[in-house]
Write a protein that holds these residues in place. Structure first.
Motif, mmCIF file in Angstrom:
data_model
loop_
_atom_site.group_PDB
_atom_site.id
_atom_site.type_symbol
_atom_site.label_atom_id
_atom_site.label_comp_id
_atom_site.label_asym_id
_atom_site.label_seq_id
_atom_site.Cartn_x
_atom_site.Cartn_y
_atom_site.Cartn_z
ATOM 1 N N SER A 98 -29.351 -25.413 0.312
ATOM 2 C CA SER A 98 -29.703 -23.997 0.197
ATOM 3 C C SER A 98 -31.203 -23.759 0.227
ATOM 4 O O SER A 98 -31.670 -22.691 0.629
ATOM 5 N N TYR A 101 -33.228 -22.216 3.141
ATOM 6 C CA TYR A 101 -33.205 -20.791 3.450
ATOM 7 C C TYR A 101 -34.080 -19.962 2.507
ATOM 8 O O TYR A 101 -34.108 -18.737 2.613
ATOM 9 N N GLY A 102 -34.791 -20.644 1.573
ATOM 10 C CA GLY A 102 -35.612 -19.914 0.611
ATOM 11 C C GLY A 102 -36.687 -19.063 1.260
ATOM 12 O O GLY A 102 -36.988 -17.961 0.789
ATOM 13 N N LYS A 105 -35.157 -15.536 2.657
ATOM 14 C CA LYS A 105 -34.189 -14.757 1.884
ATOM 15 C C LYS A 105 -34.469 -13.258 1.928
ATOM 16 O O LYS A 105 -33.549 -12.449 1.752
ATOM 17 N N ASP A 106 -35.708 -12.874 2.191
ATOM 18 C CA ASP A 106 -36.039 -11.457 2.257
ATOM 19 C C ASP A 106 -36.298 -10.974 3.680
ATOM 20 O O ASP A 106 -36.758 -9.843 3.881
ATOM 21 N N ASP A 114 -27.613 -10.457 9.242
ATOM 22 C CA ASP A 114 -28.307 -10.204 7.980
ATOM 23 C C ASP A 114 -28.547 -8.706 7.749
ATOM 24 O O ASP A 114 -28.247 -8.175 6.673
ATOM 25 N N ASP A 125 -25.541 -13.026 1.079
ATOM 26 C CA ASP A 125 -25.813 -14.413 0.721
ATOM 27 C C ASP A 125 -26.646 -15.001 1.851
ATOM 28 O O ASP A 125 -26.138 -15.263 2.948
ATOM 29 N N TYR A 126 -27.946 -15.190 1.599
ATOM 30 C CA TYR A 126 -28.843 -15.673 2.649
ATOM 31 C C TYR A 126 -28.713 -17.175 2.886
ATOM 32 O O TYR A 126 -29.241 -17.705 3.866
ATOM 33 N N ARG A 127 -28.001 -17.885 2.020
ATOM 34 C CA ARG A 127 -27.887 -19.343 2.139
ATOM 35 C C ARG A 127 -26.933 -19.704 3.289
ATOM 36 O O ARG A 127 -25.727 -19.773 3.103
ATOM 37 N N ASP A 315 -38.705 -7.325 7.112
ATOM 38 C CA ASP A 315 -38.164 -7.800 5.841
ATOM 39 C C ASP A 315 -37.423 -6.660 5.139
ATOM 40 O O ASP A 315 -37.304 -5.552 5.675
#
Length: 365
Positions: A98, A101-102, A105-106, A114, A125-127, A315
């Motif tokens: 995970s 993907y940090g 995430k935004d 997304d 869930d961005y992961r 973003d």
């Protein structure tokens, strides 16, 4: 989130996310006394699982399936069979990363869902994409294994017929070759050429699209219903529901528009006591009902949207920015879409077989 189920009498509901603890499906409507084991399902999952060669994502998942309900020993044979109750299947996720993907995430990945997920649900869930990830298709393949057990009279095979701009030579078509290369390609020479092509795409951090062809042989005359229950309608919807699919055609599909009526007509003849066709431009379906010929479906998969080349995006606050999608991704997601397409074909055909029996009172000859 609704609409996680498909099918009528043979009904599949999938659940789970890419980076959650597990994913799976509930299969409802399977007739009782159908032999099925975890090994039977695992065979098909092993064809789809990631990390098997350098041309697919290097995420290492065993995709080991567990049957949680809906099976029991036959009282006479001792063989494990379905009981007629819902079958629950679970596949644990064991190789999530995970942290890859940090950084995004935004940010909204171009080509991914997304933005639309966030606008619709207010959370995502961005992961790895969560529910929108192609990881969800493992559950479909598991359900397809059960569908195949309901269809012993039908053979379902899939092949990759085009990678990027490079199509196969259909004169070289050999089903045996499909199992001998990492692309499910029926043309031995094309498969060799594709290795160099996809190596270049992969090393550049880019991606390419593909066209997949699924063929079902042994489907008898009569499955499907006119108007709103057409077999080809539901096959098209099933294939279009697969991640990254942007086009579906049955038989000649769009190429039929360039033919004359004389060329496109599948002429009919006698073959002993049977009716035969001299061609199969219709792809095995007329008026939404199977003709007894091979059912032929093709679908186009877009290039994988997760690439290393910087792309412009915005973003969550609406500010313009750039994004690079790291992590482990398929340079051609169409490769692993082949067993997924086979599974969706199986699920739709199993559903229509049961509906045909329910309406006519007997299985077709």
């Amino acid at each position: 989130m609704s609409h996680n189920s498909f099918g009528h009498l043979f009904r599949v509901t999938t659940w789970g996310e890419s980076h959650g603890p597990a994913l799976g499906c509930t299969v409802d409507g399977t007739p009782p006394r159908v032999p099925i084991t975890e090994n039977d399902i695992q065979h098909w999952l092993d064809r789809r699982k990631p990390g098997q060669n350098r041309f697919t994502t290097q995420r290492r998942e065993a995709d080991a399936v567990k049957i949680l309900s809906g099976v029991f020993e036959h009282p006479e044979t001792g063989v494990q069979v379905t009981t007629g109750t819902p079958i629950q299947l679970m596949i644990e996720n064991t190789d999530q990363r995970s942290k890859d993907y940090g950084d995004i995430k935004d940010k909204f990945r171009p080509g991914h869902a997304d933005y639309t997920y966030m606008e619709k649900y207010g959370v995502r869930d961005y992961r790895g994409g969560g529910r929108q990830s192609a990881r969800e298709t493992a559950a479909r393949v598991a359900a397809g294994a059960i569908a195949r057990a309901i269809l012993p009279e039908v053979t379902i095979r899939g092949a990759l017929v085009q990678m990027g701009p490079h199509a196969i030579n259909r004169d070289n078509w050999d089903w045996d070759v499909v199992e001998e290369n990492p692309f499910w390609c029926p043309d031995k020479q094309a498969a060799a050429d594709w290795e160099d092509y996809l190596d270049g795409v992969r090393k550049a951090g880019s991606s390419c699209g593909a066209i997949i062809e699924i063929v079902a042989s042994g489907v008898p005359v009569g499955w499907g219903a006119p108007v709103y229950g057409k077999l080809d309608t539901e096959l098209a919807a099933a294939m279009m529901s697969i991640n990254a699919v942007k086009g579906v055609e049955i038989g000649n599909g769009f190429a039929a528009a360039a033919l004359s009526g004389e060329e496109n007509a599948d002429e009919m003849t006698r073959d002993g006591d049977n009716i035969a066709f001299t061609s199969n431009h219709a792809g095995g379906v007329l008026g939404g009902i199977s003709t007894g010929q091979d059912i032929v479906v093709r679908f186009a998969v877009k290039p994988t949207s997760s690439i290393l080349t910087p792309r412009r995006t915005v973003d969550r606050s609406g500010a313009e920015t750039e994004i690079v999608t790291k992590g482990r991704h398929d340079p051609c997601v169409g490769i692993r879409a082949v067993p997924v397409g086979e599974a969706m074909m199986a699920c739709v055909l199993a559903d229509h077989k049961l509906r045909h029996i329910g309406q006519t009172g007997a299985a077709p000859a």
